[in-house]
Design an enzyme around this catalytic site. Structure first.
Site, PDB file in Angstrom:
ATOM      1  N   GLU A 216       0.808  -1.224   0.000  1.00 34.16           N
ATOM      2  CA  GLU A 216       0.000   0.000   0.000  1.00 34.16           C
ATOM      3  C   GLU A 216       0.844   1.277   0.000  1.00 34.16           C
ATOM      4  OE1 GLU A 216      -2.956  -0.091   3.076  1.00 34.16           O
ATOM      5  OE2 GLU A 216      -4.006  -1.776   2.187  1.00 34.16           O
ATOM      6  N   GLU A 403      -5.497  -8.688   0.870  1.00 32.33           N
ATOM      7  CA  GLU A 403      -6.188  -8.374   2.130  1.00 32.33           C
ATOM      8  C   GLU A 403      -7.654  -8.111   1.849  1.00 32.33           C
ATOM      9  OE1 GLU A 403      -4.591  -5.171   4.550  1.00 32.33           O
ATOM     10  OE2 GLU A 403      -2.521  -5.764   4.080  1.00 32.33           O
TER      11      GLU A 403
HETATM   12  C1  FCB Z   1      -4.523  -2.136   5.509  1.00 30.51           C
HETATM   13  C2  FCB Z   1      -3.146  -2.504   6.004  1.00 30.51           C
HETATM   14  C3  FCB Z   1      -3.148  -3.590   7.051  1.00 30.51           C
HETATM   15  C4  FCB Z   1      -4.307  -3.486   8.004  1.00 30.51           C
HETATM   16  C5  FCB Z   1      -5.606  -3.294   7.267  1.00 30.51           C
HETATM   17  C6  FCB Z   1      -6.817  -3.203   8.147  1.00 30.51           C
HETATM   18  O1  FCB Z   1      -4.496  -0.849   5.006  1.00 30.51           O
HETATM   19  O2  FCB Z   1      -2.358  -2.949   4.939  1.00 30.51           O
HETATM   20  O3  FCB Z   1      -1.907  -3.549   7.691  1.00 30.51           O
HETATM   21  O4  FCB Z   1      -4.088  -2.558   8.978  1.00 30.51           O
HETATM   22  O5  FCB Z   1      -5.530  -2.128   6.477  1.00 30.51           O
END
Ligand code: FCB
Length: 497
Positions: A216, A403
């Site tokens: 990110e 994620e």
């Molecule tokens: C993302 C991050 C991860 C976590 C999630 C909820 O932005 O990559 O580390 O905190 O959010």
């Protein structure tokens, strides 16, 4: 179909879904405390009885995700240096409740138990990160051998459970010494990262075959240096922020280069991006075109350099004097071919046709459903549109969802149960959208649920739990939530249950 103005290549045969669905393996059923009757009750309905198509393609990669700074603790164990987040968290007022990363989930000492728990849940793929300050306590220079050894032991332990690691090189924990030099603002960070990437890829080439360069970029550049709430909490102008992006892109390139040079046979690598995801209000030609142009506008600064080997002219002219400074040769590194794109998909904004540029955002009305994490509007269709637009626009042939999940202030277990139906239902809704995308030819090959267990959620400290396993941060007792038991069945059956 009108819903798909630019059809994607169908990369697998829809008929593969019509095969009889596999049942939860008995071993996994036993681990979950299900007797044989319960295992039978878990048998899918007869093929064809489900109009929604709940199966995933065979070989689909199911996993869970974590990151070193959020779970490891051991903040100064075995020679680890401080990270920018360690420093930031120790300054009162920066993190909710004054929480720090010092102990977190104490995973540094408890990883064998954690991996046993993962294995019991049937998890076979694990996205994690390496802590740069464990390897180079001061960011560069002398390697910290105990730090190297720690991950050797950790990867061996994973292998003993048949779990394959997907390793992020950088998940925001910059060595504090580099932050003091200016962090992502200064080009020196790219040389330090190159050395770090070379070191870890060489060290772990025999244990790691899937690498992710950075997590990110937007969060550790824009939100860290441009007035956001991430370490180091700077409030610089656009020129600086644009330069931090550029340095991050160069580091991504070094990560790819390191894997190609030292990763060994079969090593693969890509970036994890949190692309902004516009979701068309209606799935009709006009709104979809609006979503497409919004996706380009929102993500061009990261994805164009990587996939097209240059900055977009309009991005540069809009930035004007604040445009990043770069050498043309930088793009040879930045645009080295990757094997996949990792996408973190939590939410998306709505757009529709209209406005002067042909696309207009539609703000969320009050009371639109949201997780306890206030940024996480429950817009499951982002899971369809994010990967689809990225694949269509940039011709990407392999995507992993690195994620997805939901942050809630879950209550502690009662009688050993945490009935987190809010998380379960949202993840389920996202997976249905993912399944829909795959059926339409969107090339998503795997999915990692964030997160294995509740952990340090950055500026929110230990609130906003994202785990499918509840963690009691006082006792470090882990309790699988209802979502973990459900997800275990999804993995076991390769299908939504
Ligand atoms: C993302 C991050 C991860 C976590 C999630 C909820 O932005 O990559 O580390 O905190 O959010």
């Amino acid at each position: 179909m009108a819903r798909h103005p630019t059809p994607l290549n169908n990369t697998f045969d829809r008929r593969t879904f019509l095969k009889a669905a596999p049942v939860l393996p008995l071993a996994a059923a036993g681990a979950l405390g299900l007797g044989s009757d319960a295992a039978k009750a878990d048998t899918p309905e007869a093929p064809g009885a489900r109009p929604d198509g709940s199966e995933f393609p065979s070989g689909f990669v199911w996993g869970v995700a974590t990151a070193a700074p959020q779970i490891e603790g051991g903040a100064s164990a075995d020679g680890k240096g401080p990270s920018n987040w360690d420093v930031w968290a120790r300054t009162p007022g920066n993190i909710k409740n004054g929480d720090t990363l010092d102990v977190a989930c104490d995973h540094y000492h408890r990883y064998p138990q954690d991996f046993r728990m993962m294995a019991d849940l049937g998890v076979k793929h694990y996205r994690m990160s390496i802590a740069w300050p464990r390897i180079y306590p001061f960011g560069r220079g002398q390697v910290n051998q105990p730090g190297i050894d720690f991950y050797h032991r950790l990867f061996d332990e994973l292998a003993s459970h048949g779990i394959s690691p997907y390793v992020t090189m950088f998940h925001w924990d910059l060595p504090a010494a580099l932050e003091e030099e200016g962090g992502w603002r200064v080009r020196g960070v790219t040389d330090a990262f190159a050395q770090y990437a070379d070191t870890i890829v060489k060290a772990y080439a025999h244990q790691v075959k899937h690498w992710i360069t950075l997590n990110e970029i937007y969060c550790f550049t824009r939100l860290a240096y441009g007035g956001g709430d991430k370490a180091p909490g700077a409030n610089d102008g656009d020129a600086v922020v644009n330069q931090t992006y550029h340095h991050a892109l160069i580091c991504h390139g070094h990560g790819v280069r390191a894997v190609r040079e030292f990763g060994g046979a079969g090593a693969q690598v890509g970036l994890t991006d949190n692309s902004g995801i516009p979701v068309p209000v209606t799935e009709t030609v006009g709104d979809i075109a609006a979503a497409r142009s919004s996706f380009v506008r929102e993500n061009i600064r990261v994805l164009d350099p990587i996939y097209r080997g240059r900055y977009d002219e309009k991005y540069l002219s809009d930035a004007g004097a604040a445009a990043p400074k770069f050498a043309d040769s930088d793009f040879q590194l930045i645009s080295l071919p990757t094997d996949y794109l990792g996408m973190n998909v939590y939410t998306g904004g709505f757009v529709r046709a209209g406005g002067s540029g042909g696309a207009e955002g539609v703000p969320f009305p009050p009371h639109f459903p949201v997780a306890d994490s206030p940024w996480l509007k429950l817009n499951a269709r982002a899971m369809y549109w994010g990967p689809r637009l990225a694949a269509e626009i940039y011709g990407i042939s392999r995507i992993y969802i690195t994620e997805n999940g939901a942050g809630y202030d879950d209550s502690p277990p009662v009688n050993g149960e945490v009935p987190d139906l809010h998380r379960l239902e949202y993840v389920r809704a996202c997976l249905r959208e993912l399944r829909r995308g795959i059926a339409d030819g969107v090339p998503v090959r795997g999915y990692f649920l964030w997160s294995l267990m509740d952990n340090f959620e950055w500026q929110d400290g230990y609130t906003r739990r994202f785990g499918i396993v509840y963690n009691d941060f006082k006792t470090q007792e882990r309790t699988p939530k209802m979502s973990a038991r459900w997800y275990s069945r999804v993995i076991g059956g390769n299908r939504l249950v």
